[in-house]
Design a protein around this motif. Structure first.
Motif, PDB file in Angstrom:
ATOM      1  N   SER A  16     -11.784  -1.649 -13.032  1.00  0.00           N
ATOM      2  CA  SER A  16     -11.860  -0.247 -12.624  1.00  0.00           C
ATOM      3  C   SER A  16     -11.512  -0.121 -11.152  1.00  0.00           C
ATOM      4  CB  SER A  16     -13.257   0.329 -12.884  1.00  0.00           C
ATOM      5  OG  SER A  16     -14.208  -0.263 -12.021  1.00  0.00           O
ATOM      6  N   ASP A  17     -10.950   1.023 -10.797  1.00  0.00           N
ATOM      7  CA  ASP A  17     -10.587   1.307  -9.414  1.00  0.00           C
ATOM      8  C   ASP A  17     -10.464   2.813  -9.284  1.00  0.00           C
ATOM      9  OD1 ASP A  17      -9.581   1.632  -6.894  1.00  0.00           O
ATOM     10  OD2 ASP A  17      -7.854   0.314  -7.148  1.00  0.00           O
ATOM     11  N   GLY A  18     -11.451   3.448  -8.670  1.00  0.00           N
ATOM     12  CA  GLY A  18     -11.440   4.896  -8.520  1.00  0.00           C
ATOM     13  C   GLY A  18     -10.340   5.421  -7.628  1.00  0.00           C
ATOM     14  N   TRP A  19      -9.663   4.521  -6.917  1.00  0.00           N
ATOM     15  CA  TRP A  19      -8.530   4.906  -6.069  1.00  0.00           C
ATOM     16  C   TRP A  19      -7.192   4.554  -6.705  1.00  0.00           C
ATOM     17  CZ3 TRP A  19      -9.313   3.855  -0.126  1.00  0.00           C
ATOM     18  CH2 TRP A  19     -10.371   4.636   0.350  1.00  0.00           C
ATOM     19  N   ILE A  20      -7.173   4.301  -7.997  1.00  0.00           N
ATOM     20  CA  ILE A  20      -5.942   3.825  -8.630  1.00  0.00           C
ATOM     21  C   ILE A  20      -4.793   4.825  -8.501  1.00  0.00           C
ATOM     22  CG2 ILE A  20      -6.565   4.729 -10.904  1.00  0.00           C
ATOM     23  CD1 ILE A  20      -4.741   1.391 -10.178  1.00  0.00           C
ATOM     24  N   GLY A  21      -5.100   6.117  -8.511  1.00  0.00           N
ATOM     25  CA  GLY A  21      -4.026   7.112  -8.388  1.00  0.00           C
ATOM     26  C   GLY A  21      -3.240   6.944  -7.109  1.00  0.00           C
ATOM     27  N   ARG A  22      -3.945   6.837  -6.000  1.00  0.00           N
ATOM     28  CA  ARG A  22      -3.269   6.712  -4.703  1.00  0.00           C
ATOM     29  C   ARG A  22      -2.650   5.331  -4.506  1.00  0.00           C
ATOM     30  NH1 ARG A  22      -8.663   7.670  -1.277  1.00  0.00           N
ATOM     31  NH2 ARG A  22      -9.105   8.810  -3.199  1.00  0.00           N
ATOM     32  N   ARG A  23      -2.980   4.394  -5.390  1.00  0.00           N
ATOM     33  CA  ARG A  23      -2.439   3.046  -5.284  1.00  0.00           C
ATOM     34  C   ARG A  23      -1.289   2.770  -6.255  1.00  0.00           C
ATOM     35  NH1 ARG A  23      -8.380   0.119  -4.391  1.00  0.00           N
ATOM     36  NH2 ARG A  23      -8.368   0.366  -2.127  1.00  0.00           N
ATOM     37  N   LEU A  24      -0.896   3.788  -7.015  1.00  0.00           N
ATOM     38  CA  LEU A  24       0.227   3.587  -7.937  1.00  0.00           C
ATOM     39  C   LEU A  24       1.480   3.128  -7.205  1.00  0.00           C
ATOM     40  CD1 LEU A  24       0.248   6.490 -10.576  1.00  0.00           C
ATOM     41  CD2 LEU A  24      -0.359   4.087 -10.915  1.00  0.00           C
ATOM     42  N   TRP A  25       1.753   3.771  -6.083  1.00  0.00           N
ATOM     43  CA  TRP A  25       2.968   3.410  -5.336  1.00  0.00           C
ATOM     44  C   TRP A  25       2.912   1.951  -4.911  1.00  0.00           C
ATOM     45  CZ3 TRP A  25       7.735   4.927  -4.458  1.00  0.00           C
ATOM     46  CH2 TRP A  25       8.437   4.389  -3.378  1.00  0.00           C
ATOM     47  N   ARG A  26       1.787   1.533  -4.391  1.00  0.00           N
ATOM     48  CA  ARG A  26       1.641   0.153  -3.947  1.00  0.00           C
ATOM     49  C   ARG A  26       1.891  -0.815  -5.110  1.00  0.00           C
ATOM     50  NH1 ARG A  26      -4.123  -2.452  -2.389  1.00  0.00           N
ATOM     51  NH2 ARG A  26      -4.312  -0.553  -1.148  1.00  0.00           N
ATOM     52  N   TYR A  27       1.266  -0.548  -6.237  1.00  0.00           N
ATOM     53  CA  TYR A  27       1.386  -1.466  -7.367  1.00  0.00           C
ATOM     54  C   TYR A  27       2.784  -1.465  -7.974  1.00  0.00           C
ATOM     55  CZ  TYR A  27      -3.666  -2.271  -7.488  1.00  0.00           C
ATOM     56  OH  TYR A  27      -4.954  -2.639  -7.187  1.00  0.00           O
ATOM     57  N   ILE A  28       3.332  -0.277  -8.214  1.00  0.00           N
ATOM     58  CA  ILE A  28       4.614  -0.203  -8.919  1.00  0.00           C
ATOM     59  C   ILE A  28       5.777  -0.528  -7.997  1.00  0.00           C
ATOM     60  CG2 ILE A  28       6.157   1.258 -10.282  1.00  0.00           C
ATOM     61  CD1 ILE A  28       3.684   2.892 -11.105  1.00  0.00           C
ATOM     62  N   HIS A  29       5.862   0.149  -6.879  1.00  0.00           N
ATOM     63  CA  HIS A  29       6.951  -0.102  -5.932  1.00  0.00           C
ATOM     64  C   HIS A  29       6.878  -1.525  -5.394  1.00  0.00           C
ATOM     65  CE1 HIS A  29      10.044   0.981  -3.051  1.00  0.00           C
ATOM     66  NE2 HIS A  29       9.299   0.502  -2.066  1.00  0.00           N
ATOM     67  N   GLY A  30       5.651  -2.022  -5.259  1.00  0.00           N
ATOM     68  CA  GLY A  30       5.457  -3.355  -4.705  1.00  0.00           C
ATOM     69  C   GLY A  30       5.991  -4.477  -5.569  1.00  0.00           C
ATOM     70  N   THR A  31       6.217  -4.240  -6.849  1.00  0.00           N
ATOM     71  CA  THR A  31       6.793  -5.281  -7.708  1.00  0.00           C
ATOM     72  C   THR A  31       8.258  -5.534  -7.400  1.00  0.00           C
ATOM     73  OG1 THR A  31       7.505  -3.726  -9.447  1.00  0.00           O
ATOM     74  CG2 THR A  31       5.260  -4.634  -9.610  1.00  0.00           C
ATOM     75  N   GLY A  32       8.937  -4.529  -6.836  1.00  0.00           N
ATOM     76  CA  GLY A  32      10.378  -4.639  -6.609  1.00  0.00           C
ATOM     77  C   GLY A  32      11.198  -4.464  -7.878  1.00  0.00           C
ATOM     78  N   LEU A  33      10.526  -4.113  -8.983  1.00  0.00           N
ATOM     79  CA  LEU A  33      11.207  -4.018 -10.283  1.00  0.00           C
ATOM     80  C   LEU A  33      11.689  -2.604 -10.598  1.00  0.00           C
ATOM     81  CD1 LEU A  33       8.716  -6.173 -12.397  1.00  0.00           C
ATOM     82  CD2 LEU A  33      10.951  -6.872 -11.486  1.00  0.00           C
TER      83      LEU A  33
END
Length: 247
Positions: free
Chosen positions: A157-174
């Motif tokens: 769980s991560d209550g800040w997941i919305g604001r972290r979407l960019w970090r997770y998705i863009h951060g893959t480089g995919l």
């Protein structure tokens, strides 16, 4: 803006009409995939996967004999049950938070996405919940407790997941894409509304020791009093990543 407006907003980020194959990862009872089916072509392949078999059975019942749809139960934390380069469009809403290996999950999304295919991924950010009330400290306490609460059915769980979407998705480089946000606002307090349902969820935090029974009672009483005066307001932000897969 209502939940139906949120669905419309999310689907507006996808180029549905030309897509011949669409996957909804974490489809639940099929609500969004069925809406996509209304916009897709008659020959489109519409596939929904979810961990909850009960939801999959409801989704199957909802589409009846429409052969365009396939719903299946699958552990989303494992390899997705599809060949490489299968889907033109992949949609996923409020799933990533519960996945422990988030990069691995996104790599699976990329693997089954066709070259140049689209993704639309959205997630509520639970620490952005807003309830009007007179006791600011208590409202903040309730929202923060819920944001930090890992419920029994969640692997993570991560209550800040919305604001972290960019970090997770863009951060893959995919993927190559951009971020948007939608503010869900409700002034109606009754079953079926997102804010109402969250207030009922808050009660479960008492047993886990996140909040006290007195705090919950005080909070809920004021919410109900505001609703009785037609002065209730609730809101939450949903963040949306839309883009294409890189090769």
């Amino acid at each position: 803006m209502s939940y139906s407006n949120l669905t419309e907003f999310l689907l507006s980020k996808a180029d549905i009409q030309p897509a011949s194959s669409i996957l909804d990862v974490g489809c639940g009872t099929g609500r969004e995939l069925i809406k996509m089916g209304e916009l897709a072509g008659d020959k489109a392949k519409l596939v929904g996967v979810d961990k909850a078999e009960r939801c999959i059975e409801q989704a199957k019942a909802a589409v009846k004999k429409d052969e365009r749809y396939t719903f299946m139960a699958a552990d989303l934390a494992q390899q997705l049950p599809f060949e490489d380069d299968t889907f033109d469009l992949i949609f996923s809403k409020d799933v990533l938070e519960c996945i422990v290996d988030k990069r691995g999950f996104l790599e699976e999304i990329h693997r089954v996405l066709k070259p140049g295919g689209q993704i639309v991924m959205a997630h509520y950010d639970f620490d952005t919940q807003v309830f009007d009330g007179s006791n600011k400290a208590l409202v903040r306490k309730m929202v923060q407790a819920y944001s930090d609460w890992e419920q029994a059915w969640m692997d993570d769980s991560d209550g800040w997941i919305g604001r972290r979407l960019w970090r997770y998705i863009h951060g893959t480089g995919l993927f190559s894409g951009s971020m948007d946000s939608f503010v869900l606002i409700e002034t109606t307090y009754k079953p079926g509304y997102f804010g109402y349902n969250r207030v009922q969820d808050f009660q479960d935090m008492i047993e886990k020791g996140f909040i006290s029974e007195d705090d919950y009672g005080t909070f809920k009483t004021e919410i109900e009093e505001l609703a009785g005066k037609d002065q209730y307001l609730y809101s939450i932000n949903s963040y949306v990543y839309s883009g294409t897969g890189k090769r």
